[in-house]
Design an enzyme around this catalytic site. Structure first.
Site, PDB file in Angstrom:
ATOM      1  N   ASP A 265       0.843  -1.085  -0.115  1.00 33.84           N
ATOM      2  CA  ASP A 265      -0.055   0.043   0.223  1.00 33.84           C
ATOM      3  C   ASP A 265       1.049   1.265  -0.011  1.00 33.84           C
ATOM      4  OD1 ASP A 265      -2.162   1.830   0.545  1.00 33.84           O
ATOM      5  OD2 ASP A 265      -3.530   0.168   1.028  1.00 33.84           O
ATOM      6  N   HIS A 288       2.276   1.809  -3.256  1.00 36.53           N
ATOM      7  CA  HIS A 288       1.164   2.868  -3.842  1.00 36.53           C
ATOM      8  C   HIS A 288       1.954   4.327  -3.575  1.00 36.53           C
ATOM      9  CE1 HIS A 288      -2.554   0.164  -3.080  1.00 36.53           C
ATOM     10  NE2 HIS A 288      -1.687  -0.385  -3.960  1.00 36.53           N
TER      11      HIS A 288
END
Ligand SMILES: *[C@@H]1O[C@H](CO)[C@@H](O)[C@H](O)[C@H]1NC(C)=O
Ligand SMILES: *[C@@H]1O[C@H](CO)[C@@H](O)[C@H](O)[C@H]1NC(C)=O
Ligand SMILES: *[C@@H]1O[C@H](CO)[C@@H](O)[C@H](O)[C@H]1NC(C)=O
Ligand SMILES: *[C@@H]1O[C@H](CO)[C@@H](O)[C@H](O)[C@H]1NC(C)=O
Ligand SMILES: *[C@@H]1O[C@H](CO)[C@@H](O)[C@H](O)[C@H]1NC(C)=O
Ligand SMILES: *[C@@H]1O[C@H](CO)[C@@H](O)[C@H](O)[C@H]1NC(C)=O
Ligand SMILES: *[C@@H]1O[C@H](CO)[C@@H](O)[C@H](O)[C@H]1NC(C)=O
Length: 457
Positions: A265, A288
């Site tokens: 993430d 991310h």
């Protein structure tokens, strides 16, 4: 998701009570001696030879092995951490707690509570592991947290050891978003622990340590001041859900330098109430990217300002540098600089998304968190040409203002087809003679807006 708030406060009392009840029961039932009987071992003046250089002479050493830790990876060593912490925290001299190398310590969820009498060093040279998944998690203890440092002032966590959250069985839970399990009930409890959470800490330093496989976020700072993170590494698989590397919320004066984060993430996520952050020389990916947000969820106020991200490399990630807000909310994100960021096959190198939405049914609202004075300079490397390399989707009602772009050199990876930048309601300017791609979609000047320019921060 970076913003998913964990309401620790309301659970902390209960959590602590449960913990101590449970722990007390274990102590009694297993006949672990009381802490006082170990106290006499607490002043081990000569540290093991391999530690002598890294420990200050004026520190008292509290080795958790001397406090009864077995370190075989199977025996619960929580009581030893508790006893060592209590002894070190109440000592009059500056103290060092050691989890020595050559051991694997199984630690159950635990709150290391401060403030302590003096500055404390927590030296992790061995391995600290979490219980192996939800089935092994101690009953009656919150599944939201593993290692918690609460109200510690002047704490250094250092060493070349490893903190392993044993996340695999948590990631495999059918309720996790990446399984897209249609049968999962909407409110099914999918809580998973954050590996290390610092709450209301001051003057904190994290250096050298390696953290891997957290069930959820790896490190989270909330309501902390004056934090330095330097030369750490975080490692989890690219497909591990919600495993943000470092999350910063409601914290000020935070430095994060020279570290490598590879996860599933956000590499670093910055939540509401965060100011004066300096992020430099980080390597992120896969994951991310570095994100501010998401902000303004459920019409909340979010104030984020004075954030500098410089000299970072972001590899094989969904996003590079991102600001994301929900529709609704108020407050502002201002004075943010992204400078000297190398992208390697990143889908959205530069992205502002004020339409952040996890379902397909978020309606547009008339309020928004204002995005103002955002500088992007020297952003270079390659993008995955599925999406625009520059994507500035600002709120319909509260435009972005004073966005500056310069020194862009972003090329599509493995393809000759370029994708054009996209702007929506974004005001600002392009500096310099050369920008690749050239960004023609910014609106000039200042937007007309009746929103106060600090969004009431
Ligand atoms: C912060 O911690 C350092 C040691 O890491 C100590 O020398 C310094 O005095 C502390 N500063 C404050 C303001 O407590
Ligand atoms: C920040 O603190 C406020 C007030 O305590 C709280 O309502 C909010 O949820 C916190 N936000 C984050 C991102 O931690
Ligand atoms: C940047 O961080 C890396 C570790 O990821 C370190 O080896 C290198 O020395 C750092 N560079 C600078 C200029 O500090
Ligand atoms: C911005 O944050 C940095 C720390 O990252 C701090 O040194 C500086 O004083 C802050 N600037 C302002 C204007 O507050
Ligand atoms: C970034 O790196 C360049 C070259 O490696 C160096 O000249 C510059 O001072 C660095 N900037 C920061 C803020 O560390
Ligand atoms: C919200 O506004 C944006 C920008 O005008 C538009 O593209 C989008 O379709 C709108 N969404 C909804 C659900 O109306
Ligand atoms: C616009 O941003 C620049 C930095 O890029 C800053 O120096 C300037 O003060 C900002 N202008 C306004 C009106 O906020």
């Amino acid at each position: 998701m970076a913003t998913e708030g964990v309401d620790l406060k309301s659970n902390m009392g209960l959590f602590l009570m449960m913990f101590y009840l449970c722990c007390g029961f274990i102590c009694l039932s297993q006949g672990i001696p009381l802490q006082s009987s170990y106290y006499k071992y607490s002043r081990i003046v000569i540290p093991p030879p391999n530690l002598q250089n890294s420990l200050r002479e004026d520190h008292d050493v509290f080795n958790i092995v001397s406090y009864g830790a077995v370190g075989d990876g199977l025996t619960d060593d929580t009581q030893a951490f508790k006893s060592a912490w209590e002894a070190a925290c109440t000592a009059d001299h500056a103290s060092t707690i050691i989890a020595p190398s050559g051991y694997t310590f199984l630690l159950h969820p635990f709150v290391f509570t401060g403030p302590c009498k003096t500055h404390l060093v927590f030296q992790v040279d061995g391995k600290i592991i979490a219980p192996d998944g939800p089935e092994s998690w101690p009953k009656e203890i919150s599944k939201k947290l593993w290692i918690i440092f609460q109200k510690t002032h002047g704490l250094t966590v250092q060493g070349h050891g490893l903190i392993d959250g044993s996340g695999h069985k948590w990631w495999d839970l059918p309720c996790k978003p990446h399984h897209h399990n249609q049968k999962t009930k909407k409110h099914e409890n999918c809580d998973s622990p954050i590996a290390i959470r610092f709450l209301e800490g001051k003057n904190l330093t994290l250096t050298g340590i390696n953290i891997m496989n957290s069930p959820q976020f790896h490190i989270r700072f909330d309501h902390c001041q004056h934090v330095t993170v330097d030369s750490i590494s975080i490692n989890s698989p690219a497909n591990s859900p919600n495993t943000d590397g470092i999350h910063i919320g409601n914290s000020t004066d935070v430095i994060i330098h020279n570290s490598v984060i590879s996860n599933g993430d956000d590499c670093i996520s910055i939540g509401a109430g965060s100011h004066d952050l300096d992020i430099r020389n980080m390597t992120c990916g896969s994951g991310h990217g570095i994100s501010i947000g998401s902000l303004g969820d459920h019409d909340t106020k979010a104030c984020v300002s004075n954030i500098t991200v410089s000299n970072c490399t972001i590899k094989h990630s969904d996003n590079g540098v991102r600001i994301k807000t929900w529709q609704g909310g108020f407050g502002s994100v201002s004075a943010v600089t992204f400078d000297g960021i190398q992208m390697d096959t990143v889908r959205n190198p530069i992205i502002i998304n004020q339409y952040y939405c996890l379902s397909s049914s978020c309606s547009n609202k008339t309020s928004a968190v204002l995005i103002d004075t955002i500088t992007y300079s020297n952003i270079y490397g390659t993008y995955d040409p599925k999406d625009p390399p520059v994507h500035l989707a600002c709120s319909e009602s509260v435009p972005c203002s004073n966005i500056t772009l310069s020194g862009l050199d972003l090329r599509p990876a493995e393809s000759k087809s370029r994708v054009e930048p996209l702007c929506w309601n974004a005001y600002g300017s392009i500096l310099g003679d050369f920008n690749n791609p050239s960004v023609d979609c910014l609106l000039e000047g200042l937007p007309f807006s009746n929103v106060p320019n600090d969004g009431q921060c």
